[in-house]
Write a protein that holds these residues in place. Structure first.
Motif, PDB file in Angstrom:
ATOM      1  N   ALA A  49     -38.008 -26.341  32.825  1.00 20.95           N
ATOM      2  CA  ALA A  49     -36.565 -26.606  32.867  1.00 20.95           C
ATOM      3  C   ALA A  49     -35.749 -25.340  32.640  1.00 20.95           C
ATOM      4  O   ALA A  49     -34.768 -25.077  33.359  1.00 20.95           O
ATOM      5  CB  ALA A  49     -36.200 -27.654  31.820  1.00 20.95           C
ATOM      6  N   GLU A  50     -36.129 -24.556  31.652  1.00 22.29           N
ATOM      7  CA  GLU A  50     -35.373 -23.339  31.338  1.00 22.29           C
ATOM      8  C   GLU A  50     -35.401 -22.358  32.503  1.00 22.29           C
ATOM      9  O   GLU A  50     -34.380 -21.779  32.884  1.00 22.29           O
ATOM     10  CB  GLU A  50     -35.934 -22.683  30.076  1.00 22.29           C
ATOM     11  CG  GLU A  50     -35.158 -21.441  29.634  1.00 22.29           C
ATOM     12  CD  GLU A  50     -35.698 -20.841  28.344  1.00 22.29           C
ATOM     13  OE1 GLU A  50     -35.211 -19.763  27.959  1.00 22.29           O
ATOM     14  OE2 GLU A  50     -36.598 -21.452  27.723  1.00 22.29           O
ATOM     15  N   GLY A  51     -36.577 -22.171  33.077  1.00 23.31           N
ATOM     16  CA  GLY A  51     -36.707 -21.253  34.203  1.00 23.31           C
ATOM     17  C   GLY A  51     -35.957 -21.737  35.427  1.00 23.31           C
ATOM     18  O   GLY A  51     -35.328 -20.949  36.142  1.00 23.31           O
ATOM     19  N   ALA A 104     -28.679 -20.443  37.809  1.00 25.55           N
ATOM     20  CA  ALA A 104     -27.611 -19.585  37.296  1.00 25.55           C
ATOM     21  C   ALA A 104     -27.525 -18.278  38.077  1.00 25.55           C
ATOM     22  O   ALA A 104     -26.423 -17.787  38.382  1.00 25.55           O
ATOM     23  CB  ALA A 104     -27.842 -19.301  35.807  1.00 25.55           C
ATOM     24  N   GLU A 105     -28.675 -17.705  38.418  1.00 27.81           N
ATOM     25  CA  GLU A 105     -28.687 -16.450  39.173  1.00 27.81           C
ATOM     26  C   GLU A 105     -28.117 -16.645  40.570  1.00 27.81           C
ATOM     27  O   GLU A 105     -27.381 -15.788  41.080  1.00 27.81           O
ATOM     28  CB  GLU A 105     -30.112 -15.898  39.240  1.00 27.81           C
ATOM     29  CG  GLU A 105     -30.640 -15.414  37.895  1.00 27.81           C
ATOM     30  CD  GLU A 105     -32.066 -14.914  37.957  1.00 27.81           C
ATOM     31  OE1 GLU A 105     -32.612 -14.814  39.082  1.00 27.81           O
ATOM     32  OE2 GLU A 105     -32.647 -14.626  36.895  1.00 27.81           O
ATOM     33  N   ILE A 106     -28.437 -17.771  41.188  1.00 25.83           N
ATOM     34  CA  ILE A 106     -27.913 -18.067  42.525  1.00 25.83           C
ATOM     35  C   ILE A 106     -26.401 -18.277  42.471  1.00 25.83           C
ATOM     36  O   ILE A 106     -25.653 -17.732  43.292  1.00 25.83           O
ATOM     37  CB  ILE A 106     -28.617 -19.302  43.110  1.00 25.83           C
ATOM     38  CG1 ILE A 106     -30.075 -18.964  43.463  1.00 25.83           C
ATOM     39  CG2 ILE A 106     -27.876 -19.824  44.347  1.00 25.83           C
ATOM     40  CD1 ILE A 106     -30.902 -20.155  43.868  1.00 25.83           C
ATOM     41  N   GLU A 107     -25.959 -19.043  41.484  1.00 28.27           N
ATOM     42  CA  GLU A 107     -24.528 -19.316  41.370  1.00 28.27           C
ATOM     43  C   GLU A 107     -23.740 -18.059  41.035  1.00 28.27           C
ATOM     44  O   GLU A 107     -22.604 -17.881  41.506  1.00 28.27           O
ATOM     45  CB  GLU A 107     -24.292 -20.398  40.318  1.00 28.27           C
ATOM     46  CG  GLU A 107     -24.814 -21.770  40.747  1.00 28.27           C
ATOM     47  CD  GLU A 107     -24.612 -22.840  39.714  1.00 28.27           C
ATOM     48  OE1 GLU A 107     -24.630 -24.033  40.065  1.00 28.27           O
ATOM     49  OE2 GLU A 107     -24.439 -22.489  38.511  1.00 28.27           O
ATOM     50  N   LYS A 108     -24.321 -17.171  40.251  1.00 29.65           N
ATOM     51  CA  LYS A 108     -23.665 -15.907  39.914  1.00 29.65           C
ATOM     52  C   LYS A 108     -23.413 -15.074  41.159  1.00 29.65           C
ATOM     53  O   LYS A 108     -22.432 -14.317  41.240  1.00 29.65           O
ATOM     54  CB  LYS A 108     -24.524 -15.126  38.914  1.00 29.65           C
ATOM     55  CG  LYS A 108     -23.888 -13.830  38.446  1.00 29.65           C
ATOM     56  CD  LYS A 108     -24.769 -13.131  37.418  1.00 29.65           C
ATOM     57  CE  LYS A 108     -24.143 -11.825  36.948  1.00 29.65           C
ATOM     58  NZ  LYS A 108     -25.009 -11.127  35.947  1.00 29.65           N
ATOM     59  N   GLU A 109     -24.302 -15.231  42.147  1.00 32.28           N
ATOM     60  CA  GLU A 109     -24.167 -14.481  43.400  1.00 32.28           C
ATOM     61  C   GLU A 109     -23.350 -15.241  44.440  1.00 32.28           C
ATOM     62  O   GLU A 109     -23.280 -14.848  45.605  1.00 32.28           O
ATOM     63  CB  GLU A 109     -25.552 -14.155  43.949  1.00 32.28           C
ATOM     64  CG  GLU A 109     -26.345 -13.220  43.021  1.00 32.28           C
ATOM     65  CD  GLU A 109     -27.803 -13.065  43.424  1.00 32.28           C
ATOM     66  OE1 GLU A 109     -28.211 -13.710  44.425  1.00 32.28           O
ATOM     67  OE2 GLU A 109     -28.538 -12.325  42.743  1.00 32.28           O
ATOM     68  N   GLY A 110     -22.743 -16.367  44.025  1.00 30.61           N
ATOM     69  CA  GLY A 110     -21.871 -17.116  44.921  1.00 30.61           C
ATOM     70  C   GLY A 110     -22.538 -18.219  45.702  1.00 30.61           C
ATOM     71  O   GLY A 110     -21.908 -18.832  46.575  1.00 30.61           O
ATOM     72  N   GLY A 111     -23.792 -18.509  45.399  1.00 31.81           N
ATOM     73  CA  GLY A 111     -24.522 -19.541  46.112  1.00 31.81           C
ATOM     74  C   GLY A 111     -24.416 -20.893  45.443  1.00 31.81           C
ATOM     75  O   GLY A 111     -23.801 -21.044  44.380  1.00 31.81           O
ATOM     76  N   THR A 112     -25.021 -21.891  46.069  1.00 29.15           N
ATOM     77  CA  THR A 112     -25.038 -23.255  45.544  1.00 29.15           C
ATOM     78  C   THR A 112     -26.481 -23.672  45.298  1.00 29.15           C
ATOM     79  O   THR A 112     -27.323 -23.548  46.201  1.00 29.15           O
ATOM     80  CB  THR A 112     -24.387 -24.234  46.539  1.00 29.15           C
ATOM     81  OG1 THR A 112     -23.035 -23.831  46.784  1.00 29.15           O
ATOM     82  CG2 THR A 112     -24.399 -25.652  45.982  1.00 29.15           C
ATOM     83  N   ALA A 113     -26.752 -24.161  44.095  1.00 28.23           N
ATOM     84  CA  ALA A 113     -28.116 -24.561  43.749  1.00 28.23           C
ATOM     85  C   ALA A 113     -28.088 -25.696  42.735  1.00 28.23           C
ATOM     86  O   ALA A 113     -27.095 -25.895  42.030  1.00 28.23           O
ATOM     87  CB  ALA A 113     -28.903 -23.377  43.198  1.00 28.23           C
TER      88      ALA A 113
END
Length: 208
Positions: free
Chosen positions: A43-45, A51-60
């Protein structure tokens, strides 16, 4: 920027995406425009990948659970269908290795665990998501195997057998390809590690 684009509007389910190859694939697909569903037991990973995807403007979106459990697969399909309308791309990346025990000493529990996670789970996911792909007449299933799926390996008999099975399953559900699309891939930076390979682009006839 991704070396390949063209995944805008596509939904990609990537298993084992909490770390390693799965996380790298999830981030690259998101960068190429895909909405990414991160499926993993960690879950944490999984949330970190989101979070990394969203930080770059993506949707996950993270879906956490043991993919060798059919109820988890049902939940994954339901969540993906409900939020994004179905799966366009399935990347079966999750898997486990074995203890490298000599064949005569491999126990039932180890064999069943490795085969269940590394082979049966990808089959169950593929079977669950193919109807949507067939209805829309478009879809991609990518199975991450191993060199152990092409020859013997140090992974042990359970891992080697599971990965050979993954290769066979990939051939069994092969879909048609387009020569121009493969040529574009080979000409791109994404194909840096492809060298001296023979790649059939024959609409699946090599699988027959």
């Amino acid at each position: 920027m991704s070396p390949l684009t063209g995944l805008d509007g596509r939904t990609a389910v990537i298993t084992g995406a909490a770390s390693g190859i799965g996380r790298a694939t999830a981030r690259l697909f998101a960068d190429a425009g895909a909405v990414v569903v991160v499926a993993d037991l960690d879950a944490e990973g999984a949330e970190q990948t989101v979070a990394e995807i969203e930080k770059e403007g993506g949707t996950a979106l993270a879906v956490v659970g043991d993919l060798s459990d059919s109820t988890v697969i049902a939940r994954l399909v339901a969540v993906t269908d409900g939020r994004f309308g179905g799966t366009d791309i399935l990347v079966n990346n999750a898997g486990v290795t074995d203890s490298k025990t000599p064949p005569a000493r491999v126990g039932d529990e180890e064999w069943e665990r490795v085969v269940r996670i590394s082979l049966t789970a990808p089959f169950l996911l593929t079977r669950a998501m193919l109807p949507h792909m067939l209805r829309q007449q478009r879809g991609v299933v990518i199975n991450i195997a191993s060199e152990a799926g092409l020859r013997g390996g140090v992974g042990g008999i359970a891992y080697t057998a599971a990965k050979h099975g993954a290769v066979g399953m990939t051939i069994g559900v092969a879909e048609a390809g387009q020569i121009a699309s493969v040529a574009l891939f080979l000409a791109s930076d994404a194909a840096d590690n492809v060298n001296g390979a023979v790649i059939p682009v024959d609409g699946g006839r090599a699988a027959l």
